[in-house]
Design an enzyme around this catalytic site. Structure first.
Site, mmCIF file in Angstrom:
data_model
loop_
_atom_site.group_PDB
_atom_site.id
_atom_site.type_symbol
_atom_site.label_atom_id
_atom_site.label_comp_id
_atom_site.label_asym_id
_atom_site.label_seq_id
_atom_site.Cartn_x
_atom_site.Cartn_y
_atom_site.Cartn_z
ATOM 1 N N LEU A 33 -23.168 -9.050 4.864
ATOM 2 C CA LEU A 33 -22.886 -9.043 3.434
ATOM 3 C C LEU A 33 -22.809 -7.609 2.930
ATOM 4 O O LEU A 33 -23.567 -6.739 3.379
ATOM 5 C CB LEU A 33 -23.978 -9.793 2.673
ATOM 6 C CG LEU A 33 -24.235 -11.244 3.093
ATOM 7 C CD1 LEU A 33 -25.078 -11.956 2.055
ATOM 8 C CD2 LEU A 33 -22.954 -11.998 3.368
ATOM 9 N N GLY A 75 -25.034 -11.148 8.018
ATOM 10 C CA GLY A 75 -23.935 -12.060 7.679
ATOM 11 C C GLY A 75 -22.837 -12.065 8.738
ATOM 12 O O GLY A 75 -22.125 -13.061 8.894
ATOM 13 N N ASN A 112 -30.972 -9.659 10.860
ATOM 14 C CA ASN A 112 -31.959 -8.592 10.659
ATOM 15 C C ASN A 112 -32.439 -8.505 9.208
ATOM 16 O O ASN A 112 -32.969 -7.475 8.788
ATOM 17 C CB ASN A 112 -31.349 -7.246 11.081
ATOM 18 C CG ASN A 112 -30.118 -6.882 10.271
ATOM 19 O OD1 ASN A 112 -29.336 -7.748 9.925
ATOM 20 N ND2 ASN A 112 -29.955 -5.612 9.964
ATOM 21 N N GLU A 113 -32.268 -9.563 8.427
ATOM 22 C CA GLU A 113 -32.551 -9.517 6.985
ATOM 23 C C GLU A 113 -33.923 -8.939 6.648
ATOM 24 O O GLU A 113 -34.060 -8.160 5.710
ATOM 25 C CB GLU A 113 -32.425 -10.918 6.362
ATOM 26 C CG GLU A 113 -31.000 -11.336 6.047
ATOM 27 C CD GLU A 113 -30.217 -11.800 7.262
ATOM 28 O OE1 GLU A 113 -30.750 -11.740 8.384
ATOM 29 O OE2 GLU A 113 -29.060 -12.216 7.082
HETATM 30 N N1 CO8 Z 1 -22.763 -3.243 3.066
HETATM 31 C C1 CO8 Z 1 -22.229 -2.185 2.437
HETATM 32 N N2 CO8 Z 1 -21.983 -0.986 3.031
HETATM 33 C C2 CO8 Z 1 -22.272 -0.871 4.330
HETATM 34 C C3 CO8 Z 1 -22.829 -1.936 5.060
HETATM 35 C C4 CO8 Z 1 -23.073 -3.166 4.376
HETATM 36 N N3 CO8 Z 1 -23.596 -4.259 4.980
HETATM 37 N N4 CO8 Z 1 -23.038 -1.517 6.329
HETATM 38 C C5 CO8 Z 1 -22.609 -0.245 6.385
HETATM 39 N N5 CO8 Z 1 -22.143 0.144 5.192
HETATM 40 C C6 CO8 Z 1 -21.547 1.449 4.822
HETATM 41 C C7 CO8 Z 1 -22.493 2.607 5.161
HETATM 42 O O1 CO8 Z 1 -23.424 2.829 4.121
HETATM 43 C C8 CO8 Z 1 -21.497 3.740 5.305
HETATM 44 O O2 CO8 Z 1 -21.089 4.122 3.996
HETATM 45 P P1 CO8 Z 1 -20.681 5.672 3.683
HETATM 46 O O3 CO8 Z 1 -19.558 5.989 4.600
HETATM 47 O O4 CO8 Z 1 -20.319 5.643 2.238
HETATM 48 O O5 CO8 Z 1 -21.927 6.479 3.971
HETATM 49 C C9 CO8 Z 1 -20.298 3.059 5.956
HETATM 50 O O6 CO8 Z 1 -20.422 1.667 5.664
HETATM 51 C C10 CO8 Z 1 -20.237 3.234 7.458
HETATM 52 O O7 CO8 Z 1 -21.492 2.843 8.012
HETATM 53 P P2 CO8 Z 1 -22.111 3.537 9.296
HETATM 54 O O8 CO8 Z 1 -21.866 5.007 9.258
HETATM 55 O O9 CO8 Z 1 -23.529 3.057 9.427
HETATM 56 O O10 CO8 Z 1 -21.177 2.905 10.435
HETATM 57 P P3 CO8 Z 1 -21.505 2.767 11.993
HETATM 58 O O11 CO8 Z 1 -20.201 2.432 12.638
HETATM 59 O O12 CO8 Z 1 -22.273 3.921 12.510
HETATM 60 O O13 CO8 Z 1 -22.473 1.487 12.102
HETATM 61 C C11 CO8 Z 1 -23.171 -0.726 11.517
HETATM 62 C C12 CO8 Z 1 -21.989 0.214 11.780
HETATM 63 C C13 CO8 Z 1 -23.906 -0.971 12.831
HETATM 64 C C14 CO8 Z 1 -22.592 -2.051 11.018
HETATM 65 C C15 CO8 Z 1 -24.117 -0.090 10.492
HETATM 66 O O14 CO8 Z 1 -23.356 0.338 9.378
HETATM 67 C C16 CO8 Z 1 -25.199 -1.002 9.983
HETATM 68 O O15 CO8 Z 1 -26.162 -1.270 10.670
HETATM 69 N N6 CO8 Z 1 -25.039 -1.475 8.714
HETATM 70 C C17 CO8 Z 1 -26.034 -2.279 8.059
HETATM 71 C C18 CO8 Z 1 -25.859 -3.696 8.453
HETATM 72 C C19 CO8 Z 1 -26.861 -4.575 7.754
HETATM 73 O O16 CO8 Z 1 -28.052 -4.391 7.826
HETATM 74 N N7 CO8 Z 1 -26.341 -5.604 7.065
HETATM 75 C C20 CO8 Z 1 -27.167 -6.527 6.374
HETATM 76 C C21 CO8 Z 1 -26.493 -7.022 5.130
HETATM 77 S S1 CO8 Z 1 -27.454 -8.335 4.417
HETATM 78 C C22 CO8 Z 1 -26.742 -9.791 4.988
HETATM 79 O O17 CO8 Z 1 -25.695 -9.802 5.591
HETATM 80 C C23 CO8 Z 1 -27.420 -11.121 4.737
HETATM 81 C C24 CO8 Z 1 -28.179 -11.121 3.497
HETATM 82 C C25 CO8 Z 1 -28.775 -12.465 3.170
HETATM 83 C C26 CO8 Z 1 -29.371 -12.375 1.774
HETATM 84 C C27 CO8 Z 1 -30.491 -13.281 1.563
HETATM 85 C C28 CO8 Z 1 -31.229 -12.934 0.280
HETATM 86 C C29 CO8 Z 1 -31.998 -14.111 -0.281
#
Ligand code: CO8
Length: 303
Positions: free
Chosen positions: A109, A154, A178-179
């Site tokens: 997400l 997500g 990993n939430e």
């Molecule tokens: N949302 C928004 N922006 C993101 C996300 C994301 N999920 N993931 C990465 N970005 C952004 C980064 O902040 C970065 O932005 P900027 O260039 O402006 O600094 C850009 O994307 C590139 O990211 P990286 O440099 O980290 O890219 P890499 O290729 O090195 O790594 C990864 C890619 C492995 C995907 C890494 O970005 C990562 O680990 N991201 C976080 C993933 C994560 O933890 N997602 C969880 C989202 S929550 C969800 O999906 C379920 C929620 C359920 C809610 C329930 C509530 C009740």
């Protein structure tokens, strides 16, 4: 407005999603012939590219939203419309979902959709997340996730909604729910999907610790079904699709529905309550603070 006209008009996309959500995904056979003919053309929307091979009855859907295919409201809306179009086309029997972004299948997400947003907007967003899950998990098509990069949260959910998962055998990639690492909690239908995939005990540990698995670990616990070299993910998905399509559709579809219906019904009968829960949880100060810290951590890690 016709479906096709709406898709070419991005401003109409949100309204169309609500219309689509009110109709069943099991509506094959009721689509007017003229519409089916139109849908046979390949379509490209800004974030989703669909290539439909009519001779094989298989569509390849590429997520192409840089940098990491995060699931924003716009992205989810486009994705749902694309899936719905294919679902309604009787000649489309299989769907392969993959990413055109290097190294990432989907980052899950879009965190920015959950950070600093109004309750109304959060509710709209969550409805779209539910819709994505419902459409793919209940699809009549054979669905295969060709996971050619990391797939946290997500992204992992989306993979698990498919019938079969093939992942690139690259130890730098990871997949999992990993939430808890973000200080948030995977809702019951994320949990149920994982239980249905890997079993209760593994899910319990995975959710509590917010575990992200390497491809080989994911294969070991059954979170993915097959690992292949990175450059063979899509070809393997295509070959696997042929095997699945050899089974008569009606028998496979009824079996799939028998396995998934109780999980699907649980969300469909609780959608509004689930949206309310999400909105009240995500807008809490303490949760917003956790998300802020996680975003900072992502930025620092990059630096
Ligand atoms: N949302 C928004 N922006 C993101 C996300 C994301 N999920 N993931 C990465 N970005 C952004 C980064 O902040 C970065 O932005 P900027 O260039 O402006 O600094 C850009 O994307 C590139 O990211 P990286 O440099 O980290 O890219 P890499 O290729 O090195 O790594 C990864 C890619 C492995 C995907 C890494 O970005 C990562 O680990 N991201 C976080 C993933 C994560 O933890 N997602 C969880 C989202 S929550 C969800 O999906 C379920 C929620 C359920 C809610 C329930 C509530 C009740």
């Amino acid at each position: 407005m016709s479906l096709r006209a709406a898709v070419s008009n991005k401003r109409c996309v949100s309204g169309l999603l609500s219309q689509l959500s009110s109709c069943s995904s099991h509506v094959r056979g009721r689509v007017p012939a003229v519409l089916v003919t139109q849908q046979r053309n390949n379509s490209t929307s800004p974030k989703i590219k669909v290539e439909f091979d009519q001779s094989r009855g298989v569509a390849i859907m590429q997520m192409q939203s840089p940098p990491v295919n995060s699931l924003s409201l716009d992205f989810l809306t486009e994705l749902c419309i694309s899936v719905e179009k294919l679902e309604m086309d009787k000649s489309c029997r299989g769907l392969i979902i993959t990413s055109s972004q290097p190294k990432v299948f989907s980052a899950g997400l879009d965190i920015m959709e959950m950070y600093g947003k109004s309750p109304e907007r959060c509710g709209e967003f969550w409805k779209a997340v539910q819709e994505m899950w419902l459409k793919i998990y209940s699809s009549n098509m054979v669905t295969i996730a060709a996971i050619n990069g990391s797939s946290p949260a997500g992204g992992c959910l989306m993979s698990m909604t498919c019938d079969y998962r093939i992942m690139a055998d690259n130890p730098r990639y990871s997949i999992g729910l990993n939430e808890t690492q973000l200080g948030i909690v995977a809702p019951f239908w994320f949990k149920d999907t994982m239980v249905n995939t890997v079993g209760h005990r593994t899910t319990e540990m995975a959710l509590e610790l917010g575990l992200l698995y390497s491809p080989s670990e994911a294969l070991k616990i059954g979170l993915v079904d097959q690992l292949v070299p990175e450059d063979q993910v899509l070809t393997t998905a295509t070959q696997t699709m042929t095997k699945w399509l050899a089974i008569p559709d009606h028998a496979r579809q009824i079996s799939k529905s028998m396995m998934r219906k109780p999980t699907i019904d649980k969300l469909t009968s609780n959608r509004e309550a689930d949206i309310k829960n999400f909105v009240s949880f995500i807008t809490k100060d303490s949760i917003q603070k956790s998300l802020h810290m996680y975003l900072e951590m992502l930025k620092k890690r990059k630096g």
